[in-house]
Design a protein around this motif. Structure first.
Motif, mmCIF file in Angstrom:
data_model
loop_
_atom_site.group_PDB
_atom_site.id
_atom_site.type_symbol
_atom_site.label_atom_id
_atom_site.label_comp_id
_atom_site.label_asym_id
_atom_site.label_seq_id
_atom_site.Cartn_x
_atom_site.Cartn_y
_atom_site.Cartn_z
ATOM 1 N N ASP A 69 34.085 25.445 37.418
ATOM 2 C CA ASP A 69 35.353 26.027 37.001
ATOM 3 C C ASP A 69 35.087 26.917 35.788
ATOM 4 O OD1 ASP A 69 37.929 26.709 36.413
ATOM 5 O OD2 ASP A 69 38.557 24.700 35.795
ATOM 6 N N LEU A 70 34.808 28.177 36.045
ATOM 7 C CA LEU A 70 34.436 29.102 34.975
ATOM 8 C C LEU A 70 35.585 29.369 34.007
ATOM 9 C CD1 LEU A 70 32.194 31.665 36.887
ATOM 10 C CD2 LEU A 70 31.498 29.697 35.521
ATOM 11 N N THR A 71 36.799 28.965 34.369
ATOM 12 C CA THR A 71 37.916 29.159 33.448
ATOM 13 C C THR A 71 37.833 28.203 32.257
ATOM 14 O OG1 THR A 71 39.346 27.656 34.701
ATOM 15 C CG2 THR A 71 39.461 30.015 35.247
ATOM 16 N N LEU A 72 36.896 27.251 32.291
ATOM 17 C CA LEU A 72 36.681 26.392 31.122
ATOM 18 C C LEU A 72 36.012 27.170 29.991
ATOM 19 C CD1 LEU A 72 35.538 23.064 32.813
ATOM 20 C CD2 LEU A 72 37.757 23.591 31.798
ATOM 21 N N LEU A 73 35.353 28.269 30.307
ATOM 22 C CA LEU A 73 34.768 29.125 29.276
ATOM 23 C C LEU A 73 35.905 29.799 28.519
ATOM 24 C CD1 LEU A 73 31.931 30.864 31.323
ATOM 25 C CD2 LEU A 73 31.634 29.094 29.594
ATOM 26 N N GLY B 42 37.961 32.521 26.996
ATOM 27 C CA GLY B 42 38.019 33.949 27.276
ATOM 28 C C GLY B 42 37.937 34.279 28.757
ATOM 29 N N VAL B 43 37.833 33.258 29.615
ATOM 30 C CA VAL B 43 37.774 33.493 31.060
ATOM 31 C C VAL B 43 39.028 32.902 31.686
ATOM 32 C CG1 VAL B 43 36.527 33.085 33.213
ATOM 33 C CG2 VAL B 43 35.260 33.463 31.094
ATOM 34 N N GLY B 44 39.819 33.758 32.283
ATOM 35 C CA GLY B 44 41.022 33.326 32.986
ATOM 36 C C GLY B 44 40.793 33.404 34.482
ATOM 37 N N PRO B 45 41.819 33.136 35.273
ATOM 38 C CA PRO B 45 41.677 33.147 36.736
ATOM 39 C C PRO B 45 41.214 34.493 37.300
ATOM 40 C CG PRO B 45 43.796 32.196 36.096
ATOM 41 C CD PRO B 45 43.154 32.699 34.857
ATOM 42 N N LYS B 46 41.746 35.592 36.791
ATOM 43 C CA LYS B 46 41.351 36.917 37.307
ATOM 44 C C LYS B 46 39.887 37.204 37.000
ATOM 45 C CE LYS B 46 45.807 39.233 37.256
ATOM 46 N NZ LYS B 46 46.580 40.357 36.738
ATOM 47 N N LEU B 47 39.468 36.881 35.791
ATOM 48 C CA LEU B 47 38.084 37.130 35.404
ATOM 49 C C LEU B 47 37.141 36.192 36.158
ATOM 50 C CD1 LEU B 47 36.067 38.686 33.772
ATOM 51 C CD2 LEU B 47 36.645 37.306 31.783
ATOM 52 N N ALA B 48 37.558 34.949 36.381
ATOM 53 C CA ALA B 48 36.735 34.019 37.159
ATOM 54 C C ALA B 48 36.566 34.539 38.586
ATOM 55 C CB ALA B 48 37.357 32.627 37.158
ATOM 56 N N ALA B 49 37.630 35.111 39.150
ATOM 57 C CA ALA B 49 37.544 35.684 40.500
ATOM 58 C C ALA B 49 36.596 36.884 40.507
ATOM 59 C CB ALA B 49 38.930 36.096 40.982
ATOM 60 N N ARG B 50 36.655 37.714 39.464
ATOM 61 C CA ARG B 50 35.752 38.875 39.380
ATOM 62 C C ARG B 50 34.301 38.409 39.270
ATOM 63 N NH1 ARG B 50 33.781 43.231 41.055
ATOM 64 N NH2 ARG B 50 32.865 44.601 39.504
ATOM 65 N N LEU B 51 34.054 37.370 38.467
ATOM 66 C CA LEU B 51 32.692 36.836 38.343
ATOM 67 C C LEU B 51 32.215 36.287 39.686
ATOM 68 C CD1 LEU B 51 32.983 35.093 34.861
ATOM 69 C CD2 LEU B 51 31.549 37.063 35.418
ATOM 70 N N GLU C 168 33.126 37.353 42.601
ATOM 71 C CA GLU C 168 32.812 38.530 43.433
ATOM 72 C C GLU C 168 31.407 39.038 43.129
ATOM 73 O OE1 GLU C 168 35.744 41.484 42.584
ATOM 74 O OE2 GLU C 168 37.372 40.363 43.525
ATOM 75 N N LEU C 169 30.995 38.900 41.879
ATOM 76 C CA LEU C 169 29.667 39.363 41.462
ATOM 77 C C LEU C 169 28.590 38.304 41.698
ATOM 78 C CD1 LEU C 169 30.727 41.135 38.145
ATOM 79 C CD2 LEU C 169 30.050 42.228 40.279
ATOM 80 N N GLY C 170 28.982 37.155 42.247
ATOM 81 C CA GLY C 170 28.012 36.108 42.574
ATOM 82 C C GLY C 170 27.783 35.094 41.471
ATOM 83 N N VAL C 171 28.584 35.130 40.425
ATOM 84 C CA VAL C 171 28.440 34.175 39.325
ATOM 85 C C VAL C 171 29.484 33.087 39.523
ATOM 86 C CG1 VAL C 171 28.506 33.858 36.827
ATOM 87 C CG2 VAL C 171 27.632 35.982 37.781
ATOM 88 N N THR C 172 29.002 31.872 39.856
ATOM 89 C CA THR C 172 29.927 30.771 40.126
ATOM 90 C C THR C 172 29.570 29.505 39.358
ATOM 91 O OG1 THR C 172 28.615 30.117 42.047
ATOM 92 C CG2 THR C 172 30.488 31.612 42.444
ATOM 93 N N ARG C 173 28.437 29.492 38.664
ATOM 94 C CA ARG C 173 27.964 28.279 37.993
ATOM 95 C C ARG C 173 27.707 28.563 36.508
ATOM 96 N NH1 ARG C 173 27.838 23.854 40.830
ATOM 97 N NH2 ARG C 173 26.025 23.122 39.710
#
Length: 193
Positions: free
Chosen positions: A118-122, A124-133, A135-140
């Motif tokens: 759940d990258l939104t735990l970072l 500065g990362v919200g749902p839209k930015l997590a979705a963009r990441l 898309e770029l292959g960053v999920t972990r």
């Protein structure tokens, strides 16, 4: 006895008194005086315009023209422009982020059914930015924590309107704690999850 036609004529002009006639005459004199005064001002203005035009023509006619003297031209330099980056060599290509494969899954703060963190735990990362990441292959978290400086710059360049957050919000440092599931260390450095 009734009224005669002459009585009606007298009554129709009953409002006309000597005071009324005097007021009308004074008003007419004032209007005529204003018209005359305006005409004089207009004539004075036209005479001044003609005099100024004649003086300007006389100055231009009496000024010698020296064609041999150089004329000064004010040159305004264009605003400075940043130099263009050097061209890429044939072997170089523009940097793009390619996600590094994660060898062993690290424990995540809240894994989903797909095995992504759940990258939104970072911060500065919200749902839209997590979705963009994603898309770029960053999920972990481990992928973010393992980014080199060049990879981080390449990833940041692909974030569009979110550009700059990776560095500003220190995602790599945050992800390092979360990839190790070190909640206490994370919260001590970045605040509550």
């Amino acid at each position: 006895m009734g009224t005669t036609s002459t009585d009606h004529g007298v009554q129709a002009y009953a409002w006309v008194t000597p005071a009324t006639l005097i007021a009308i005459a004074v008003f007419a004199v004032l209007v005529i005086a204003a018209i005359i005064w305006g005409a004089r001002l207009k004539a004075q203005r036209k005479a001044a315009e003609v005099e100024l035009r004649d003086e300007a023509e006389a100055i231009v006619a009496n000024t010698p023209v020296d064609d041999t003297a150089p004329t000064e031209v004010l040159v305004v330099p264009p605003p400075p422009v940043a130099p263009a980056p050097p061209p890429l060599a044939a072997s170089e290509t523009p940097a793009t982020y390619e996600p590094a494969p994660v060898a062993t899954p690290a424990p995540s703060a809240s894994p989903s059914a797909t095995g992504a963190d759940d990258l939104t735990l970072l911060k500065g990362v919200g749902p839209k930015l997590a979705a963009r990441l994603a898309e770029l292959g960053v999920t972990r978290f481990a992928q973010v924590a393992a980014l080199s400086s060049a990879e981080a710059d390449a990833l940041d360049a692909q974030l569009g309107t979110f550009r700059g957050r990776l560095t500003r919000d220190r995602w790599i440092d945050q992800a390092a704690y979360l990839a190790k599931d070190d909640r206490k260390g994370f919260e001590a450095e970045f605040g509550k999850l």
